[in-house]
Design an enzyme around this catalytic site. Structure first.
Site, mmCIF file in Angstrom:
data_model
loop_
_atom_site.group_PDB
_atom_site.id
_atom_site.type_symbol
_atom_site.label_atom_id
_atom_site.label_comp_id
_atom_site.label_asym_id
_atom_site.label_seq_id
_atom_site.Cartn_x
_atom_site.Cartn_y
_atom_site.Cartn_z
ATOM 1 N N GLU A 1 -38.545 -35.780 -28.130
ATOM 2 C CA GLU A 1 -39.279 -34.544 -27.819
ATOM 3 C C GLU A 1 -40.787 -34.757 -27.894
ATOM 4 O O GLU A 1 -41.419 -34.420 -28.905
ATOM 5 C CB GLU A 1 -38.851 -33.409 -28.763
ATOM 6 C CG GLU A 1 -37.453 -32.881 -28.471
ATOM 7 C CD GLU A 1 -37.094 -31.659 -29.314
ATOM 8 O OE1 GLU A 1 -37.848 -31.329 -30.259
ATOM 9 O OE2 GLU A 1 -36.058 -31.034 -29.021
ATOM 10 N N GLU B 1 -29.937 -32.203 -25.580
ATOM 11 C CA GLU B 1 -29.897 -31.406 -26.815
ATOM 12 C C GLU B 1 -29.963 -29.931 -26.454
ATOM 13 O O GLU B 1 -30.804 -29.518 -25.658
ATOM 14 C CB GLU B 1 -31.063 -31.788 -27.732
ATOM 15 C CG GLU B 1 -31.022 -31.145 -29.105
ATOM 16 C CD GLU B 1 -32.195 -31.583 -29.989
ATOM 17 O OE1 GLU B 1 -32.464 -32.804 -30.061
ATOM 18 O OE2 GLU B 1 -32.860 -30.712 -30.578
#
Length: 367
Positions: free
Chosen positions: A192, A284
């Site tokens: 991320e 995710e």
């Protein structure tokens, strides 16, 4: 995936980490499926190819590749993989046992396990050898059960992936050297990214991918997108910057993360548009808020799942552990008690819901 996302609380101290890893390896070795896996090759030797069970997702589909905007199997047919992400292996290795992985493959009928190796947050940087060995072991065990494995380089804070470029080169060089002959891997090279431009993320990918390709020419690479892998939405952008300036490499996909309670139509619409222009993999997501906690929004999540089914977007749910937050599928204490792993008695509502959707029949075309 707002700016507060970087502080998402996933921490849990496990004490003697070395003992936990040893216990994990013993537990995995005790599995009746252990004989299906080839012995790991020495790090400096030739890569090993592990056998996968006949009829399993990895056996049917074989080596994956990116074809246009889709993930395709060895027959060149677009497929959708569905499965679970581990929590951070530095905290929840006790949730990844022979029994739990058997359940994920056979009871849940998952196609893919995402192995999340955190870089900071008490993870890889504290003991690179231990966490690389743990990734090796989990790759072998998922392979023995016929699942695909996403090797997740879980960089989170700091959000600039270049901060960990040298570490990533070391980690992925060893992973690719040992496992590059396998046909059931995907490399996720930046979990991320945040607080940096897309061009900064892209330059990181273009420096790391050649290092991987020197050891493994075929495994797809999953590239994180900026703003916590939201394709830029969480920082006021959208997919157009990636469409206009893609990574200069082949066999690459782009990741998207969402948490349905927090991420509504703007995110859903971005994913829909992006999937028509880019190869996207949702590595995710959760049914809760961006911290993986709070109320489950199953209705909004189903809208995402319907979209991903229609567009053959593969997905992985967060997370396969017994963390106290609502996003962890097992009730707290399940892992310390070593189960039960099958059925629904040990599952939180989110676990019951996502297990049911993973268990539905897959459509893996072979002709």
């Amino acid at each position: 995936m707002t700016s507060a996302r970087s502080a998402r609380p996933r921490l849990r101290s496990l004490g003697a980490a070395g003992a936990a890893v040893a216990a994990l390896l013993l537990g995995l070795a005790a599995s009746p499926h252990q004989t299906a896996a080839a012995a790991p090759a020495p790090v400096t030797g030739e890569p090993a190819a592990a056998a996968v069970p006949v009829g399993s997702p990895a056996a049917v589909n074989g080596q994956l590749k990116v074809c246009g905007t889709k993930l395709c199997n060895r027959y060149g047919k677009p497929i959708q993989l569905r499965g679970m992400s581990s929590h951070g292996t530095q905290w929840y290795s006790q949730c990844l046992t022979g029994g739990s992985l058997d359940a994920l493959a056979k009871d849940w009928k998952a196609d893919v396990l995402r192995v999340s190796t955190y870089v900071q947050e008490e993870g890889y940087e504290t003991d690179p050898r231990k966490y690389t060995d743990l990734a090796h072991a989990l790759i072998e065990q998922a392979t023995a059960r016929g699942m695909y494995v996403i090797v997740d380089w879980h960089m989170l804070d700091p959000g600039d992936p270049h901060h960990n470029l040298a570490r990533a080169k070391t980690f992925f060089t060893e992973i690719a050297q040992r496992h590059g002959a396998k046909t059931n891997l995907l490399y996720e090279i930046a979990n991320e990214p945040s607080g940096v431009s897309w061009s900064r993320v892209r330059s990181y990918a273009e420096r790391l991918i050649p290092v991987i390709r020197a050891k493994d020419a075929e495994t797809p690479v999953l590239v994180g997108t900026r703003a916590w892998s939201s394709l830029g939405v969480s920082e006021g952008a959208n997919e157009s910057e990636v469409v206009a300036d893609p990574v200069r490499a082949s066999n690459v996909m782009y990741t998207f993360h969402f948490y349905a309670y927090s991420h509504r139509d703007e995110y859903l619409n971005t994913l829909s548009r992006a999937a028509d222009r880019l190869p996207v993999f949702v590595t995710e997501f959760g049914t809760q808020n961006y911290a993986g906690e709070g109320t489950d929004d199953f209705a909004m999540t189903q809208r995402y799942l319907d979209l991903m089914a229609a567009k053959k977007i593969s997905w992985v749910n967060w997370n396969f552990s017994d963390d106290h937050r609502s996003g962890a599928v097992f009730r707290t204490g399940t892992c310390d008690r070593n189960g039960p792993w099958t059925g629904t008695s040990a599952l939180k509502p989110a676990g019951v819901w996502i297990r049911e959707r993973i268990r539905t029949a897959d459509d893996f075309p072979t002709s």
